[in-house]
Design a protein around this motif. Structure first.
Motif, PDB file in Angstrom:
ATOM      1  N   UNK A 162       0.843  -1.193   0.000  1.00 31.69           N
ATOM      2  CA  UNK A 162       0.000   0.000   0.000  1.00 31.69           C
ATOM      3  C   UNK A 162       0.878   1.243   0.000  1.00 31.69           C
ATOM      4  N   UNK A 163       0.259   2.367  -0.268  1.00 33.22           N
ATOM      5  CA  UNK A 163       0.965   3.649  -0.313  1.00 33.22           C
ATOM      6  C   UNK A 163       0.147   4.677   0.451  1.00 33.22           C
ATOM      7  N   UNK A 164       0.746   5.287   1.439  1.00 31.16           N
ATOM      8  CA  UNK A 164       0.084   6.428   2.074  1.00 31.16           C
ATOM      9  C   UNK A 164       0.317   7.660   1.204  1.00 31.16           C
ATOM     10  N   UNK A 165      -0.683   8.519   1.134  1.00 36.03           N
ATOM     11  CA  UNK A 165      -0.555   9.695   0.273  1.00 36.03           C
ATOM     12  C   UNK A 165      -1.466  10.806   0.758  1.00 36.03           C
ATOM     13  N   UNK A 166      -1.025  12.020   0.534  1.00 40.53           N
ATOM     14  CA  UNK A 166      -1.849  13.218   0.729  1.00 40.53           C
ATOM     15  C   UNK A 166      -1.936  13.909  -0.619  1.00 40.53           C
ATOM     16  N   UNK A 224      -1.826   9.296   5.359  1.00 46.99           N
ATOM     17  CA  UNK A 224      -0.511   9.931   5.379  1.00 46.99           C
ATOM     18  C   UNK A 224      -0.407  10.886   6.569  1.00 46.99           C
ATOM     19  N   UNK A 225       0.813  11.157   7.060  1.00 44.05           N
ATOM     20  CA  UNK A 225       0.973  12.158   8.117  1.00 44.05           C
ATOM     21  C   UNK A 225       0.363  13.492   7.699  1.00 44.05           C
ATOM     22  N   UNK A 226      -0.346  14.163   8.591  1.00 42.62           N
ATOM     23  CA  UNK A 226      -1.059  15.394   8.213  1.00 42.62           C
ATOM     24  C   UNK A 226      -0.105  16.535   7.870  1.00 42.62           C
ATOM     25  N   UNK A 227      -0.406  17.290   6.813  1.00 43.35           N
ATOM     26  CA  UNK A 227       0.424  18.454   6.468  1.00 43.35           C
ATOM     27  C   UNK A 227       0.340  19.518   7.559  1.00 43.35           C
ATOM     28  N   UNK A 250       2.893  25.900   3.289  1.00 38.53           N
ATOM     29  CA  UNK A 250       2.387  24.544   3.466  1.00 38.53           C
ATOM     30  C   UNK A 250       3.580  23.592   3.509  1.00 38.53           C
ATOM     31  N   UNK A 251       3.633  22.754   4.549  1.00 33.01           N
ATOM     32  CA  UNK A 251       4.742  21.814   4.704  1.00 33.01           C
ATOM     33  C   UNK A 251       4.211  20.388   4.593  1.00 33.01           C
ATOM     34  N   UNK A 252       4.622  19.692   3.540  1.00 33.09           N
ATOM     35  CA  UNK A 252       4.277  18.292   3.326  1.00 33.09           C
ATOM     36  C   UNK A 252       5.509  17.446   3.597  1.00 33.09           C
ATOM     37  N   UNK A 253       5.313  16.258   4.170  1.00 32.44           N
ATOM     38  CA  UNK A 253       6.452  15.435   4.565  1.00 32.44           C
ATOM     39  C   UNK A 253       6.016  13.979   4.644  1.00 32.44           C
ATOM     40  N   UNK A 254       6.987  13.081   4.637  1.00 32.81           N
ATOM     41  CA  UNK A 254       6.714  11.656   4.815  1.00 32.81           C
ATOM     42  C   UNK A 254       7.057  11.249   6.248  1.00 32.81           C
ATOM     43  N   UNK A 255       6.666  10.025   6.600  1.00 39.89           N
ATOM     44  CA  UNK A 255       6.824   9.635   8.005  1.00 39.89           C
ATOM     45  C   UNK A 255       8.277   9.452   8.418  1.00 39.89           C
ATOM     46  N   UNK A 256       9.198   9.429   7.433  1.00 36.19           N
ATOM     47  CA  UNK A 256      10.604   9.378   7.799  1.00 36.19           C
ATOM     48  C   UNK A 256      11.037  10.579   8.608  1.00 36.19           C
ATOM     49  N   UNK A 257      10.317  11.707   8.473  1.00 40.10           N
ATOM     50  CA  UNK A 257      10.636  12.908   9.248  1.00 40.10           C
ATOM     51  C   UNK A 257      10.231  12.723  10.704  1.00 40.10           C
TER      52      UNK A 257
END
Length: 373
Positions: A236-240, A258-261, A305-312
Motif C-alpha cells: 500500500x501507499x500512504x498519500x496526501x 498519510x501524516x497530516x500536512x 504549506x509543509x508536506x512530509x513523509x513519516x521518515x521525518x
C-alpha cells in the motif's frame, strides 16, 4: 557514451587527487634504503619496503601500485648488493616475499578499481532513475513558490519509496506526496506507477475525489499483478493529495493514511487533520469519487504549506524520542520555502546523530499574492 565520459572523468579526478601523495611511498623507499645502507649489516630494514606498495594501493591505481612495488623490489636488491649478501637465503627470501606481496597488491587494486567503477556506474544510474521518477519541481508554479527535498536512507541507492509531484491545472495546482510501504527496488516500481497515474490524470483537472479514486484503482490493479500484491495485504501507499486553487485562499485535501500536512501562518503552526481519513492507496479497487470527500483549510498569501513523509516524524534521537516536527518549525524564523527545507534537513541530521534510518521527502509551498492581471 555520456556514461563513459562521466566515469572516466571521475577516475581522472581521483588520480589527480592522489598524485601529491605519491611522494609518501617514494620518500619511504628512499628513507629505508639510505638508513639501511648506513646501519650495520646485521640490521635489516628492507622488510619495511613492503609498506610502500601497500600505501600506494590505498591512494593510487593498479598501474601506480605496480610501479611503486617494482621500485621497492629494486631498492631491496640494491640493499642486498651493497651489503654483499644478495645471494644469501635471507635477502633472497626478502626479495621474493616483497615481489609476491607487490603482485598481490596490484591484483587487489585492480579488483578494487573494477568494483569502484561498477559502484560509480550504479550510483549514476540511480541518480538518473531518481530524476526520471521524481522530476524536479519548478520553483514557481502559478502563485506558489515550491522547494522540495528527497533523502534516501540507503545512501548508495540514492532513491527509495518516498515520492512527491505537482501539476498545474487550468485554475490551480495539484500536489501529491506519498510513501510506499517497504524498502528496496519493489517500492521504486510502486512509486513510479503512482506518479505516472498522477501525472496522466492531474492535468485533466478532474474533481479531487475523482482523481484520488483513479489513483486508488490504478495503484491497486498495478500491485495486484505482482506476486506480493494487495492480495497478501502487504502492499500500500500512504498519500496526501491536495488541490490549491489560484483565486481562493484555501486548499482542499484528501488524506489517504498519510501524516497530516502543516501550515505555517504568521508564526503559528496548524496541523491539517482531516475528520475522515481515507484508506492508503492500493488496499482495494473498484472505488469511485463517491467514496471520497475533500476537506478545505485556510491557506492565505504568505502561508507556507509543509508536506512530509513519516521518515521525518519517525526520526529518533539518541534517547529514542521521535522528532517533534510541529514544535521545531514553530521556533524557526524562515519565511522562504528553500530556507525552511534546508533548515529542516540540517536539523533532522543533527537530531538523528548524522544519519537517517528511513527515506525522507519534504515539500514546502508558499502561497504568494496574486499578481494584478
Amino acid at each position: 557514451m555520456p556514461l563513459q565520459r562521466r566515469r572516466s572523468g571521475s577516475g581522472r579526478r581521483r588520480r589527480r587527487a592522489g598524485r601529491p601523495l605519491v611522494a609518501v611511498p617514494l620518500g619511504l623507499i628512499a628513507l629505508v634504503v639510505v638508513v639501511d645502507l648506513l646501519t650495520p649489516p646485521d640490521i635489516h630494514l628492507g622488510p619495511l619496503l613492503v609498506a610502500a606498495p601497500a600505501i600506494t594501493a590505498a591512494i593510487g591505481g593498479p598501474a601506480l601500485t605496480g610501479v611503486i612495488g617494482a621500485l621497492a623490489v629494486i631498492a631491496q636488491i640494491v640493499i642486498g648488493i651493497f651489503h654483499g649478501g644478495l645471494t644469501t637465503p635471507n635477502h633472497q627470501a626478502q626479495i621474493v616475499a616483497l615481489l609476491l606481496i607487490s603482485v598481490f597488491l596490484v591484483v587487489f587494486r585492480h579488483a578494487r578499481a573494477r568494483h569502484e567503477q561498477q559502484l560509480s556506474q550504479a550510483r549514476w544510474v540511480a541518480e538518473v532513475a531518481q530524476r526520471v521518477l521524481l522530476r524536479p519541481i519548478p520553483p514557481r508554479l502559478g502563485p506558489l513558490r515550491i522547494a522540495a527535498l528527497y533523502i534516501a536512507a540507503e545512501a548508495e541507492a540514492r532513491m527509495g519509496g518516498d515520492l512527491y509531484a505537482a501539476a498545474r491545472t487550468e485554475h490551480g495546482t495539484r500536489v501529491m506526496i506519498g510513501d510506499v510501504r517497504g524498502k528496496g527496488l519493489p517500492t521504486i516500481g510502486d512509486a513510479a506507477s503512482l506518479l505516472g497515474a498522477f501525472r496522466a490524470a492531474a492535468h485533466r483537472n478532474p474533481p479531487l475525489a475523482r482523481l484520488v479514486a483513479h489513483l486508488q484503482n490504478a495503484t491497486y490493479w498495478d500491485m495486484a499483478e505482482l506476486p506480493e500484491g494487495p492480495a497478501t495485504g502487504e502492499g500500500f501507499i500512504t498519500a496526501a493529495v491536495l488541490d490549491i486553487p489560484d483565486h481562493q485562499p484555501v486548499l482542499r485535501l484528501i488524506n489517504c493514511g498519510h501524516p497530516p500536512p502543516l501550515v505555517l501562518s504568521r508564526g503559528e503552526v496548524t496541523t491539517l487533520t482531516v475528520a475522515d481519513p481515507a484508506l492508503p492507496l492500493g488496499l482495494t479497487g473498484g472505488l469511485t469519487e463517491e467514496d471520497y470527500a475533500s476537506e478545505s483549510f485556510p491557506y492565505r498569501p504568505g502561508d507556507i504549506l509543509l508536506l512530509y513523509t513519516d521518515g521525518v516524524i519517525e526520526t529518533r534521537d539518541s534517547g529514542g524520542r521521535f522528532y517533534p516536527l510541529a514544535d521545531r518549525v514553530a521556533d524557526w524564523q524562515e519565511t522562504d520555502p528553500d530556507g525552511l527545507v534546508q533548515h529542516l534537513h540540517r536539523d533532522l541530521l543533527a537530531y538523528a546523530g548524522g544519519s537517517l534510518d528511513d527515506d525522507v521527502a519534504v515539500m514546502a509551498i508558499e502561497r504568494l499574492p496574486l499578481e494584478p492581471a
